[in-house]
Design a protein around this motif. Sequence first.
Motif, PDB file in Angstrom:
ATOM      1  N   ARG A   1       0.548   3.932  -2.965  1.00 40.85           N
ATOM      2  CA  ARG A   1      -0.099   5.222  -2.707  1.00 40.85           C
ATOM      3  C   ARG A   1       0.727   6.402  -3.172  1.00 40.85           C
TER       4      ARG A   1
ATOM      5  N   ALA B   1       0.838  -1.209   0.000  1.00 42.28           N
ATOM      6  CA  ALA B   1       0.000   0.000   0.000  1.00 42.28           C
ATOM      7  C   ALA B   1       0.869   1.254   0.000  1.00 42.28           C
TER       8      ALA B   1
ATOM      9  N   ASP C   1      -3.897   1.887  -4.967  1.00 46.96           N
ATOM     10  CA  ASP C   1      -4.111   1.153  -3.722  1.00 46.96           C
ATOM     11  C   ASP C   1      -4.368  -0.312  -4.051  1.00 46.96           C
TER      12      ASP C   1
ATOM     13  N   PHE D   1      -6.543   5.000  -5.646  1.00 46.33           N
ATOM     14  CA  PHE D   1      -6.701   5.218  -4.201  1.00 46.33           C
ATOM     15  C   PHE D   1      -7.850   6.181  -3.902  1.00 46.33           C
TER      16      PHE D   1
END
Lengths: 407, 527
Positions: free
Chosen positions: B163, B159, B168, B250
């Motif tokens: 990010r 993650a 994500d 994300f």
Amino acid sequence: MSEKKKYKVDVLVVGTGPASAAASKRLVDAGLKTIAIDFRKLPRHKVCSGILSPRGHRFLIENFGPLPLKALHNPTSCKGVTFHFPSASSMPIDFLGGSTPHLHRKFSDHWAIEQSHVEVHDETAFLSLTTDGKKAVVSARCRGEAIEYEARFVIGADGPNSPVRASVYPEYSSEIPWFVVAQKFQPIIECPLDLDYFHFWINPKLGHYTWSHEREGRLIVGVGFKKGGNVDEHHKRFEDYMRDKHGVRLGPPERKEGGSHNFGPSIINRYVFGKENILITGQAAGFFNMLAEGMSCALHSGAIAGEAVIESLATRHPVQEVYREHIASEVNRSTDQYNPIKTVFDNVHEADFKSALKKLSRGDQLRAVRDLMKFISVYGDLNWGRQILGQSIRRLILGTYSTKRWL
Amino acid sequence: MKPTPKKAGTMHLDNVAPDSLQGIPRQRVNPPMWRRTSDEDAKDTWPAFVSDLKDLGININEGRAKRAIFVTDAGGLSYGMPDGVFSPSSATDIAEILKAAQRHVVPVTVRGGGLGTEGEAVAFGGLLLNMSSMQRVVDIDAKNLTARVEGGIFWHELAEVLRRKGLDYISAPLNFTSTVGGVLGVGGVDTNSPKYGLSADQAIALKVVTPTGEIVECSPTENSELFNRVILGYGQFGVIAEATLKIRKFTPMRMNYFYYSDLRTAIEDLRVIVEGEASDYSGILTIMDRAITLLVGFDSKEREDEFTKKTEPKLRGHGEIGFGLRMAIYYAFRPWKIGESLYLLKRRLLLFPDLMRREFTGKDGEIVDRTVIFSRAVWKHWGSKKMTIPDLAAPEDKFIEAVERGNAVCKKYFKYYTLYCVGIKKKQDAGDNHYEMSCVPKDAVNFAYGCEFEPSYGGGKYSRDKLQSFKNEIYDIGVDMDLSCYRFGGMMKGYIRRLFGDEVVERHLKMKQEADPAMILNKNTVF
């Protein structure tokens, strides 16, 4: 004089019975250097009825695997318990978990300790013990040769007359009541009793603990009474009773054996768990189930002793503290069985006494309960009544038994 | 020479009384320590195994301190020491190890984050393969929304990498140290599982090292049989060296909370949300069966507005103030429950700020990283060295009864506990066998539901026997109601045949014996 043989271990377990096997299994799995010692040569003989409770059976299978045939007597299993009353009719009760094994203790104990993969020193007698709380030094003797074990922890899983307990609490043995339990093996000429069951007599005239079951074609005629009584008299009385009341005809005894036991600590919540880094477990600590089945609570309490050592090492909490917190579940289980409030309102035994009682006729039910109350009076002179009641009320209100009553 | 298949995986019934223990076929669930010998002879096979690998430049660490790191798992009940530990850096390492292990019949236990609770990743002797050394992100394809990672990477690390690019992962357990490989093997449940299904269903291709040491690239189209076995295969059919995962853009998570004092009502409302696909995230988190929180989350303002308009009016939960007042009245008339009320209040005061900490939330209070928030909170407020989380997984219609029965067991054993319920969407195009012998129950139609039953005890004052009895009683409900569960390996494997049936288990065992002739890979975990 030659140099004394010395071993340095994480844990020394004294005894090689079920409690020791269970503790050893946990300790060895966790990678701790562990030795178990026994004063006899293994496999060793053990005086025992050999009937295991379902819970103990489950523990054996889950931890040591399926039982080998060698570890069993004939008949290999037992369906349940039949109670015999002086005035009510007999009452068979099946174990809740189905049939349980009839263990040949000599081989089943040896099999369990072998399955634990612990290093065993047999013919090694425990002599004495000193500890500074962090390191215990145990002196022992193996075939005349002196041995010294240096251990971070010692677990006394050495049975009713525990030498480890005696070295920590020298006075203890003289302060508790002792019971003699003796069994004779007699060939069966005629036996109308159902031999799939373990039979128990709730009869104050026969003694504190009177039982019978089949083993290898013989009937075990077992009696238990307070130390000081006469074995042969009790046996004679019981054999005559079985003949007259049940029509059991037996040949002359081929063998007899017995030992003394510490019933009591479980009943009145007076267990002994040791001091500092010395843990006492199994029957040495006072664990006994109803009908003197000690193996399943020995297995569980032994495992808890092992787990307490592991957790103490992992969390740095004092081992006695951890052990006593963890053992509470086993104390509840054992002592609940003698707790009248729990017995009436809960299901604390591994056989359903209440529903078996309901199957009797109304008249028989009343007679059975009356006989039971009369039987309890055999234990009257031990002054346990008030203690049992006090502990039972405490359990009801606070949910636990008093830990202050433990040694 | 090929080693002959072992009987190691077969279950031995007790030979004393076949009907013993209420007809329950018990089996050894605490495996014996491996004795460093093959079954045929008493020769110590370990040194030869170690030296064979040393010749290939693979040095196994046999130091006691190193091995002791892996002696237990998050459950803290199962203990076992490996004879050696190795942290691989490539699929080739793993392949060489498995080849040598087959040759010398040495058990190999694969471990990711060690978050199992039943000793699934505890080695009872043999080699422990510590996969957390393989943590690279190999490639990110932002156009097609896929990522290629090594099997030992923690989802949370993935993650962090994603990010930076505004991307994500889709779904993963809310825990810092769950690894991709471990989760693909068993399932993986997130609060967005009602939308996306199990985390394992996000994998689209794998590089697998088979138990015999072959490195195979597989996907639903290439070597699909192996792919299907390894996904939800409980680590039995291969080691996941690399995986390609679906990813997404994300979005922070916009949270809504509803409070209930009745378990049944809360679960009915959860079903309305899950089966109506009304939210992007949902779940129930309780404090006993008194304070029940229904969490509902959204990826966008639009989705949230739609929910507020269409679904919220149907829900019967209260807002925080309304619920607080109701609780106050409830306890005012029950002064003997003062202890419980204080406990609830304390939980409220300690836990809630941790779920809404400013440093982890956006300016509208939306959750930027749910793993950080939830993993921190779980370990801080529930976790201990002994995580005990038995669970039940049920089809839609059986779920409420399962939770209520499990709740009654919790009450019997513990004063304070937590229930965590979540829905899981079934993959519709999956084959018949996809969910076989997995946490998704066979009769779930579109959704399965899971509930975890977790005692809250400070410090760990209970014996293993007590915790084990508790777990058994929960799983007994599963057997009785014909459900499934998530954690069925290791110490709970005695339930596998009872939950899945002999036919299914025998078939899987046969596949395992074919794939792993010496039965060395994750031995004793399932079979």
